[in-house]
Structures are given as C-alpha cells and as structure tokens.
Motif scaffolding. Sequence first.
Motif, PDB file in Angstrom:
ATOM      1  N   GLN A  63      -2.876  24.870  21.439  1.00  0.00           N
ATOM      2  CA  GLN A  63      -3.046  26.043  20.587  1.00  0.00           C
ATOM      3  C   GLN A  63      -2.921  25.723  19.107  1.00  0.00           C
ATOM      4  N   TYR A  64      -2.489  24.509  18.769  1.00  0.00           N
ATOM      5  CA  TYR A  64      -2.382  24.115  17.369  1.00  0.00           C
ATOM      6  C   TYR A  64      -3.456  23.099  16.981  1.00  0.00           C
ATOM      7  N   THR A  65      -4.524  23.011  17.790  1.00  0.00           N
ATOM      8  CA  THR A  65      -5.620  22.105  17.451  1.00  0.00           C
ATOM      9  C   THR A  65      -6.184  22.422  16.076  1.00  0.00           C
ATOM     10  N   ARG A  66      -6.135  23.691  15.692  1.00  0.00           N
ATOM     11  CA  ARG A  66      -6.623  24.107  14.366  1.00  0.00           C
ATOM     12  C   ARG A  66      -5.896  23.331  13.262  1.00  0.00           C
ATOM     13  N   ASN A  67      -4.608  23.033  13.467  1.00  0.00           N
ATOM     14  CA  ASN A  67      -3.840  22.303  12.465  1.00  0.00           C
ATOM     15  C   ASN A  67      -4.286  20.847  12.392  1.00  0.00           C
ATOM     16  N   THR A  68      -4.760  20.323  13.515  1.00  0.00           N
ATOM     17  CA  THR A  68      -5.297  18.969  13.501  1.00  0.00           C
ATOM     18  C   THR A  68      -6.520  18.895  12.600  1.00  0.00           C
ATOM     19  N   VAL A  69      -7.355  19.928  12.667  1.00  0.00           N
ATOM     20  CA  VAL A  69      -8.537  19.975  11.797  1.00  0.00           C
ATOM     21  C   VAL A  69      -8.106  19.934  10.333  1.00  0.00           C
ATOM     22  N   THR A  70      -7.086  20.719   9.992  1.00  0.00           N
ATOM     23  CA  THR A  70      -6.598  20.749   8.617  1.00  0.00           C
ATOM     24  C   THR A  70      -6.066  19.386   8.191  1.00  0.00           C
ATOM     25  N   GLY A  71      -5.215  18.798   9.012  1.00  0.00           N
ATOM     26  CA  GLY A  71      -4.576  17.545   8.634  1.00  0.00           C
ATOM     27  C   GLY A  71      -5.535  16.383   8.550  1.00  0.00           C
ATOM     28  N   ALA A  72      -6.570  16.389   9.400  1.00  0.00           N
ATOM     29  CA  ALA A  72      -7.486  15.251   9.458  1.00  0.00           C
ATOM     30  C   ALA A  72      -8.670  15.379   8.510  1.00  0.00           C
ATOM     31  N   SER A  73      -8.799  16.506   7.836  1.00  0.00           N
ATOM     32  CA  SER A  73     -10.009  16.771   7.047  1.00  0.00           C
ATOM     33  C   SER A  73     -10.200  15.787   5.903  1.00  0.00           C
ATOM     34  N   THR A  74      -9.123  15.182   5.406  1.00  0.00           N
ATOM     35  CA  THR A  74      -9.257  14.217   4.301  1.00  0.00           C
ATOM     36  C   THR A  74      -8.800  12.823   4.707  1.00  0.00           C
ATOM     37  N   ALA A  75      -8.578  12.595   6.009  1.00  0.00           N
ATOM     38  CA  ALA A  75      -8.022  11.322   6.455  1.00  0.00           C
ATOM     39  C   ALA A  75      -9.068  10.211   6.449  1.00  0.00           C
ATOM     40  N   GLN A  76      -8.622   9.015   6.084  1.00  0.00           N
ATOM     41  CA  GLN A  76      -9.462   7.821   6.169  1.00  0.00           C
ATOM     42  C   GLN A  76      -9.225   7.062   7.463  1.00  0.00           C
ATOM     43  N   LEU A  77      -8.146   7.422   8.152  1.00  0.00           N
ATOM     44  CA  LEU A  77      -7.796   6.792   9.426  1.00  0.00           C
ATOM     45  C   LEU A  77      -6.923   7.775  10.190  1.00  0.00           C
ATOM     46  N   ALA A  78      -7.041   7.767  11.509  1.00  0.00           N
ATOM     47  CA  ALA A  78      -6.190   8.618  12.335  1.00  0.00           C
ATOM     48  C   ALA A  78      -5.510   7.773  13.400  1.00  0.00           C
ATOM     49  N   VAL A  79      -4.230   8.060  13.625  1.00  0.00           N
ATOM     50  CA  VAL A  79      -3.464   7.411  14.686  1.00  0.00           C
ATOM     51  C   VAL A  79      -3.320   8.406  15.823  1.00  0.00           C
ATOM     52  N   LEU A  80      -3.940   8.098  16.955  1.00  0.00           N
ATOM     53  CA  LEU A  80      -3.833   8.914  18.164  1.00  0.00           C
ATOM     54  C   LEU A  80      -2.785   8.299  19.078  1.00  0.00           C
ATOM     55  N   LEU A  81      -1.877   9.111  19.574  1.00  0.00           N
ATOM     56  CA  LEU A  81      -0.859   8.624  20.494  1.00  0.00           C
ATOM     57  C   LEU A  81      -1.175   9.042  21.922  1.00  0.00           C
ATOM     58  N   VAL A  82      -0.878   8.144  22.865  1.00  0.00           N
ATOM     59  CA  VAL A  82      -0.872   8.497  24.275  1.00  0.00           C
ATOM     60  C   VAL A  82       0.400   7.937  24.893  1.00  0.00           C
ATOM     61  N   ASP A  83       0.880   8.596  25.910  1.00  0.00           N
ATOM     62  CA  ASP A  83       2.005   8.109  26.695  1.00  0.00           C
ATOM     63  C   ASP A  83       1.473   7.034  27.636  1.00  0.00           C
ATOM     64  N   ARG A 114       0.840  -1.202   0.000  1.00  0.00           N
ATOM     65  CA  ARG A 114       0.000   0.000   0.000  1.00  0.00           C
ATOM     66  C   ARG A 114       0.874   1.252   0.000  1.00  0.00           C
ATOM     67  N   SER A 115       0.319   2.333  -0.552  1.00  0.00           N
ATOM     68  CA  SER A 115       0.954   3.652  -0.484  1.00  0.00           C
ATOM     69  C   SER A 115       0.234   4.488   0.583  1.00  0.00           C
ATOM     70  N   PHE A 116       0.986   5.449   1.152  1.00  0.00           N
ATOM     71  CA  PHE A 116       0.446   6.218   2.263  1.00  0.00           C
ATOM     72  C   PHE A 116       0.717   7.705   2.082  1.00  0.00           C
ATOM     73  N   VAL A 117      -0.284   8.515   2.456  1.00  0.00           N
ATOM     74  CA  VAL A 117      -0.108   9.953   2.618  1.00  0.00           C
ATOM     75  C   VAL A 117      -0.437  10.246   4.068  1.00  0.00           C
ATOM     76  N   LEU A 118       0.570  10.693   4.831  1.00  0.00           N
ATOM     77  CA  LEU A 118       0.417  10.885   6.270  1.00  0.00           C
ATOM     78  C   LEU A 118       0.467  12.373   6.595  1.00  0.00           C
ATOM     79  N   ALA A 119      -0.570  12.859   7.256  1.00  0.00           N
ATOM     80  CA  ALA A 119      -0.600  14.242   7.731  1.00  0.00           C
ATOM     81  C   ALA A 119      -0.173  14.238   9.186  1.00  0.00           C
ATOM     82  N   ASP A 120       1.010  14.757   9.453  1.00  0.00           N
ATOM     83  CA  ASP A 120       1.552  14.797  10.804  1.00  0.00           C
ATOM     84  C   ASP A 120       1.132  16.109  11.444  1.00  0.00           C
ATOM     85  N   THR A 121       0.289  16.044  12.473  1.00  0.00           N
ATOM     86  CA  THR A 121      -0.286  17.256  13.055  1.00  0.00           C
ATOM     87  C   THR A 121       0.294  17.523  14.442  1.00  0.00           C
TER      88      THR A 121
END
Length: 427
Positions: A94-114, A82-89
Amino acid sequence: MSSLLRLATAGSVDDGKSTLVGRLLYDTKSVLADQLDAVQRASVDRGLSTPDLSLLVDGLRSEREQGITIDVAYRYFATPRRSFVLADTPGHVQYTRNTVTGASTAQLAVLLVDARNGVVEQTRRHAAVLALLGVPRLVLAVNKIDLLDYDEAGFAVIAKEFAAHAASLGYPEGTVLTVPVSALHGDNVATHSANTPWYSGPTLLDHLETVPVAPDPHDAPFRLPVQYVIRPRTAEYPDYRGYAGQISSGTVRPGDEVVVLPQGSRSTVERVDTHGGPLAEAGAGGSVTVVLADDLDISRGDLIAGVANRPTVTDELGAVLCWLSGTPLRPGARLLVKHGARTVQAIVEELTSRFDEQSLSTVESPDTLELNEIGGVRLRLAEEIPVDDYARSPRTGAFLVIEPKDGDTLAAGMVGDRFSALGEPAA
C-alpha cells in the motif's frame, strides 16, 4: 571534490531494509554519538544484546511500534570517495506510491530480498516501477544470507532469477549487481565477509563508491521552467526584467538563441545572473535568472528552451500514470495536471492500458486504474503546455495529477509510452 550518488532503497516487508540502511550509516561513521546511545538504550529495553540498527532509520513512533517503514526518509552520508543522498522507501504494497516518490530522482536503486524467500511479487513490482522511472542501475541485496547458512547455491538461484527479470525490463548487462549480505552482522556491507569465500564481487559500499554516475544532462537540450519574474524597479535597475528558475537540462550562455513556450516567442540570452554575480555559462541543476534581449510577455509557468530540439507544445498528452489514490481512475474524470510551475485543467479521455508488473504485459482499455496500478492514459488539457518525452528529458517529461477539490496528489505521470521501453536495452 567527491561525486554525489543519489540512490533509493526498496524491498518487501521484513527483508531487513531498515537494518541495512542503519548498517550503512553505522559503518560509514555517519551516526552521532547521542543517536547511537539512544539506539543502544532502546535495544537494551527490548532485551537485545546488540544494537538494533534499524532504529537509526525508522524514526516515527508508528514505524518503531510496527517494525515497518511507512514514509520516505532521506538520509545523507559520505565517505572519502563519494557523498550520498539515500531515499529510504517503504516495503508494504500500500506504500508503493512512496517508492515512486523516492526513486524518481535516483541514479541507482538497492532492492532487498530475504535470502530464504528469494524474488517475490513485491520484488518484481518494485523492479518494474524502477524500470518505468528510468532508474539506470540496480543492486539486488540478498539479505539474511546468514539464515541460509551462507549457501552459495541458494544465492546463485536468486541471482539468476533476478538477472533474467531485470533483463526482461530492459536492463543491459553490467547495470545490475547481486550481493550476498547480512545487514545484522555486516557481511559484505562495508567489508568482505569470511563467511562467503565463494563471492568475489564488491561489497555493497564498494559498489556504491565506485559505480559510474551518469553526468548531469548538460548536453541535453536547454530547459528553464520559469518560477518567478524578477522586476526590482530600483534606481540602480530601473528596467531590469529577469526570469528565475532552476535549469532542468542543458546549458545556457549569453548570446544563445532561445524560444519561450507555449507562446513561441524568440529572443537571445543577454545575461545569466546568480546571487553571486553573472555567469559565462550555467548548467543543469543551477538556479539562475536569465535576462533576455527582448521585452517579452513571460510569466510563471512558461518554459524557456533552446531553439533546436524544442519541446512539443500540445493540449493532448499520451502518458503513463502511477495511480496513487484509493479512488479508482475512470475515463471522463476531471483533474488538474501540474507540469513544472504550470497547472492546467484536464479530462481523462481514455484509459489505454494497464501494466501487469508480474507478467510484464499490458491489459488493453481497462475500465479503471486502482491504487498502485500503472497504466497508459490519454489526457485532454484546457491549455497547451510544452512537454518532452520522459525518456528524453525526465524533468520536463514528468507531471503530477491533482484532485481539483482538495489539492491531493492522485498520480505521478510520465509523458510518452514508457511500456514500449521495457524489454529493450537502455541507450
């Protein structure tokens, strides 16, 4: 030909997101030799014994100096499957707005927690934003599992808590996966780890390679926002008039009946042209020039749609806004709404609600929407525009809110009541 997966990453500060993305690039051999050499030199300068893979991602000087991700960055990599286009947000609030931009076309999201902190406020905020944007699948990467001594019980507590939160956001069973990983050491990123014999699920990369990808919306109603009217006026094409744009959804063929909105004129598709020649059929994502049988008054910003299931033409929008400006939004504000290629003046008639992403509840009739808040609004437009509900057609159900004075983007908008979808299983 391998399929394409569009994904986004999100997480709190210091959860190791940049290291995880760097690890994915490294393990899929998507890093050039000179890039890796530069990272190794920089890591040695920092006194590290192993390469700091986060440096493959945090390319801006300010990002490297602060050890944080600031802007959305798009990474491209591929495996034989498979090929991948990854939006790293970014992870900062204060940069939550960038998450909206990066995720707007995503088919899947990877959420990280410690693994030491588990699900935190920013995790719940990001998950709520992803649900509102309609991202259909989530992966929770419980990172730094090595610092939890690869503890199965600690992982299980985090997985259970997040599964309950995702379910409350409307994610049905089977659309959320939780994986224990160590981005630093590579545990369960591309290969299964001997340190987690209790984990029987796929590695992160295995899941990304095999997760079903929602097909392009070819079976959705046809939508073509007109970007440009082509009139060559040459001896070869003296009467040619074509309407160029990228198909937002559905398919189009010669002979199809269409309607031009907002004016409502009807015609029949005569040709579907491309740079490589005419097509018998074109689908979502294709850039085409449509020639109609009738000579109609069509201009940039109009929408060509199928006659059946046509969009709603309206001068009043009920919508959800992700407010991206430091200046609060108040009723009575005069703004610009950019929908497709059309920009119209608008006034905020009412703030109907504000969404609390922690409690998954709404506050009715708030006085303002502040930076990074999400709320419902009612907008009055100076002109009618054709729109779809975001849940039905994200591309023609989304719009931007712009500051008239300087052209700054103030908000990302979604037509319809997205809040009602939370807590309900996705179709």
